[in-house]
Design an enzyme around this catalytic site. Structure first.
Site, PDB file in Angstrom:
ATOM      1  N   PHE B 215       0.907  -1.014   0.077  1.00  0.00           N
ATOM      2  CA  PHE B 215      -0.078  -0.157   0.030  1.00  0.00           C
ATOM      3  C   PHE B 215       0.875   1.169  -0.117  1.00  0.00           C
ATOM      4  O   PHE B 215       1.700   1.549   0.921  1.00  0.00           O
ATOM      5  CB  PHE B 215      -0.978   0.000   1.145  1.00  0.00           C
ATOM      6  N   ASP B 324       9.024   2.799   1.376  1.00  0.00           N
ATOM      7  CA  ASP B 324       8.184   3.528   1.905  1.00  0.00           C
ATOM      8  C   ASP B 324       7.956   3.437   3.321  1.00  0.00           C
ATOM      9  O   ASP B 324       7.242   2.355   3.703  1.00  0.00           O
ATOM     10  CB  ASP B 324       6.667   3.173   1.142  1.00  0.00           C
ATOM     11  N   THR B 379       2.804  23.911  -5.183  1.00  0.00           N
ATOM     12  CA  THR B 379       3.028  25.383  -4.586  1.00  0.00           C
ATOM     13  C   THR B 379       3.253  25.485  -3.339  1.00  0.00           C
ATOM     14  O   THR B 379       4.467  26.101  -3.066  1.00  0.00           O
ATOM     15  CB  THR B 379       1.289  25.828  -4.746  1.00  0.00           C
TER      16      THR B 379
END
Lengths: 499, 499
Positions: B215, B324, B379
């Site tokens: 996952f 991860d 951003t």
């Protein structure tokens, strides 16, 4: 509080040290501003980036690529529409962190909200909102988000940023599309199994239609509908989804009505053609995504006619129209949502937001609501601490009539830009805008970049977009006096170019 | 402060009203806890979710799907390892917002950081970090992130959440892969043009290899490497990338050494086979992504042998190994990063983080640093306000020796789980863990869900994963006394099942 406040006194003291100032209003006139502690004028006394910024850049460069860093900011000393850098320069900020500061720096209402005892637990304990929401979550959603929902949209999902908002909006469209394909039947065991492996039929071949020069974010699903610069997309394996031309309007609009109508018809025909072509390719289009004004792509506008036509096409194909208002939302065009300018027949199906909204997320219609839990989900799905500040922003917009302010200041800015392009026709063209969401084009990218740089040296900070455009993205608290400061500096810089 | 603090007095007053309490330590023994204002024991006096949670659920259900909501939380009254709900129940929280609370609720150090005047500007003014970073950004990165960087990794990029961290890590791998393909040449004009349209050669056919039951997030690039439940993936058009089996170890490990070695060899062979197959399909693998312990997929462990072998394969193919550590990072396994348990020959190439780290992001090696600006960008690229709190967390971990605490409490928890599975062999199996990152399997999902629900009614809050597993994801400030409370409740619930 003292450390936070850029006091008028300290500003004056810098000015009195004989540093350059620009566009200072005449002494007889009080400067209009929403925040009394905002400086009266820019102050620049080093090159920008200055020596301290350069030092910090070298330091940061040892641990990441810093190619995009323009200068380092002193956020403590920034105030209202003025951004202070680490070298003591103070700039009028018409770019506001890539269009993401609604009220101005260190706004007193946000400081007050930060210090409220009842907000502390929300500021410290970030929840897994989708599973363990705080007791006030529903009321925060209502006060901060639903109270400014686009008319006709009654569902809302928060997300942490703009790209995630686009990604999960797309997922809502894919879910709705496949649900309709199943005609009310549950997914088959084969679908349930194959999707986990990433194959059809559970992972179907579906697409989203987007537009040339559109920008929607930098994660893979958002990149698939982004078509701006190579730097955003080179080397990334993105799906080949349909892309239609966005209208390239000729200016001034009132002199090119016939040509622009033909251009928009051409683009709408392309949309229909692409929908058909991808259907035939067995990669049907589950929805259409478009920005009300293409921002990163060059501040490209289209007319109400185009967007109404686009909605008609979406309705004919029974697919949702998804508006990416990440940059156009939250009042900058003089309406809370830019699409409110278009007199659409129906509400759009999805409206994504982020940036000035402080939280990401999307509003959507009932038919796009997932029926199962955990379909649109992640650990945080947003951040209630941002809602504290958004609630203040929304209340301030309403109480102080900021949309009206944006309209007034915006029309003043736009007429100033018209004057400038009349005065410098070989350099400037296509002044355009809605509210303070304005832009103007330069004869070429080099001139644009040179002007941006010189403006910054005069204490006016702006951003670029597209190939040769500057974009105005000020706070919602910009007054005509601020525009005067910009116009004086702009006139001086462009005049200098000509000579 | 008063409203924030779950005072011992109010806790006692609820208890004295004759409500049920569980696992209360004997009166003669002081309860060990890191935060003196943490309650001594759970207090439950309604069903969970209680009536107020039910009311709020109905209200929230009018504006979004609430299928995943378990109950509504009173974050003001939550404290340390104890989560208070809106019905006045107080639970020992061993799930901590899907593993994302490092020190506990309303930790005094975080409150102090929130109230510091010098942090105000950072908390209010969210910058576009990649362009206009604050002056203290480099030092915040060093203090909060680089001071705990995995050994051998000296570059760091912040991001807003785990999925974005995975997406942008993948992009860093694709950039590096294509750079190598070009052999030092710049991209061709055809590449620069075609990528904007989303075609080859600029958008090449590349993939990332992942594992069954892995996952990594819910945006499209992260979903492509996710293979858990259908609810995460159904209906979404994701690329067909190679997926190899993750080892399915037999327990107890010391009795199945030969079988497990064979299983890990089988999986490693599959990795090699998939790399070869996708190369032949003209969709070469640019990198490998794996969790140190598959969490959402069922707390699946593999041995050092497997991960060392995986790194050898990655090195042989000259592709990066990306770990991860969104859930496993930040100390929960007793080392700061879970992969530090494996004695890898080299550092992994990328380590992603989020959750307990409070900010998303990834550490990476020099060779994965993009050479151009704006390639790994958006951003916000993170949020400095989260770094304020992370810096406190990291300092606290160091000063209070929390990794040692996690090891001690974790071994006590694991031996308790061993005892339980010995006592209830028909119900429980495969107790496993590193540090407090523990798990145990049930004979089936129904039993697991029933136990989770009954535990909650006894004031112990846990989470599930995989098909029939419960996972322990407490704060780093869990003591043996907390484990006793859990074990008492667990024994009581499982004992009740048997009868």
């Amino acid at each position: 509080m003292a450390a936070l406040l850029w006091s008028t006194k300290s500003c004056v003291s810098i000015i009195s040290r004989g540093l350059r100032t620009y566009g200072t209003p005449s002494a007889s006139k009080a400067v209009m501003k929403s925040d009394p502690l905002e400086p009266d004028a820019p102050v620049v006394h080093t090159a920008i980036p200055g020596p301290r910024s350069q030092e910090l850049l070298t330091e940061l460069g040892t641990i990441q690529n810093t190619g995009a860093v323009q200068f380092f900011v002193d956020y403590e000393r920034s105030r209202g529409n003025y951004l202070a850098d680490v070298d003591g320069n103070v700039m009028l900020d018409l770019f506001t962190q890539i269009s993401s500061v609604p009220l101005g720096y260190n706004h007193p209402r946000l400081v007050k909200a930060l210090l409220k005892e009842e907000n502390r637990a929300t500021l410290i304990n970030r929840p897994a909102l989708g599973v363990f929401p705080p007791g006030d979550w529903s009321s925060r959603l209502r006060n901060a988000l639903l109270s400014v929902a686009p008319p006709g949209l009654n569902q809302v999902q928060t997300m942490a940023c703009g790209a995630c908002s686009v990604e999960h909006s797309q997922k809502a469209m894919f879910i709705a599309y496949q649900r309709r394909q199943r005609g009310g039947q549950p997914p088959s065991p084969e679908e349930l199994q194959s999707c986990v492996e990433g194959h059809a039929p559970g992972s179907p071949n579906l697409s989203v239609l987007s537009f040339t020069n559109g920008f929607h974010g930098r994660t893979m699903g958002a990149l698939a509908v982004t078509h701006t610069k190579w730097v955003h997309k080179l080397d990334f394996p993105v799906p080949d989804w349909p892309c239609a031309s966005f209208p390239n309007l000729q200016y001034p609009l009132d002199q090119f009505h016939r040509e622009n109508r033909a251009e928009e018809d051409r683009c709408l025909d392309e949309v229909k053609e692409r929908l058909h072509a991808w259907e035939k390719k067995n990669c049907p289009v589950a929805g259409i995504i478009v920005e009300p004004i293409q921002s990163e792509g060059g501040d490209n506008h289209a007319t109400s006619y185009f967007f109404q036509g686009l909605q008609d096409i979406a309705n004919d194909h029974e697919i949702p129209l998804m508006l990416d208002e990440v940059q156009t939302g939250c009042g900058a065009t003089g309406k809370f949502w830019a699409h409110e300018h278009w007199d659409l027949k129906d509400a759009p199906d999805i409206v994504c937001f982020s940036k000035k909204m402080l939280t990401g997320g999307f509003f959507y219609k009932d038919h796009l609501r997932p029926q199962e839990a955990h379909r649109i989900f992640n650990t945080w799905v947003g951040d209630p601490s941002k809602m504290i500040f958004l609630e203040e922003v929304v209340n301030m917009i309403k109480e102080e009539g900021l949309l009206q302010r944006v309209k007034d200041t915006g029309s003043y800015l736009l007429s100033g830009l018209y004057d400038m392009q009349t005065k410098y026709p070989g350099i400037l063209s296509k002044a355009r805008g809605l509210g303070t969401y304005c832009a103007i084009d330069f004869k070429d990218a080099d001139t644009r970049d040179k002007v941006l740089n010189e403006l910054r040296q005069k204490g006016v900070h702006l951003g670029s977009c597209g190939n040769c455009t500057i974009r105005f993205r000020p706070t919602l608290a910009l007054f005509r006096d601020h525009v005067d400061i910009f116009l004086d500096a702009f006139n001086s810089v462009i005049g200098g170019l000509k000579s």
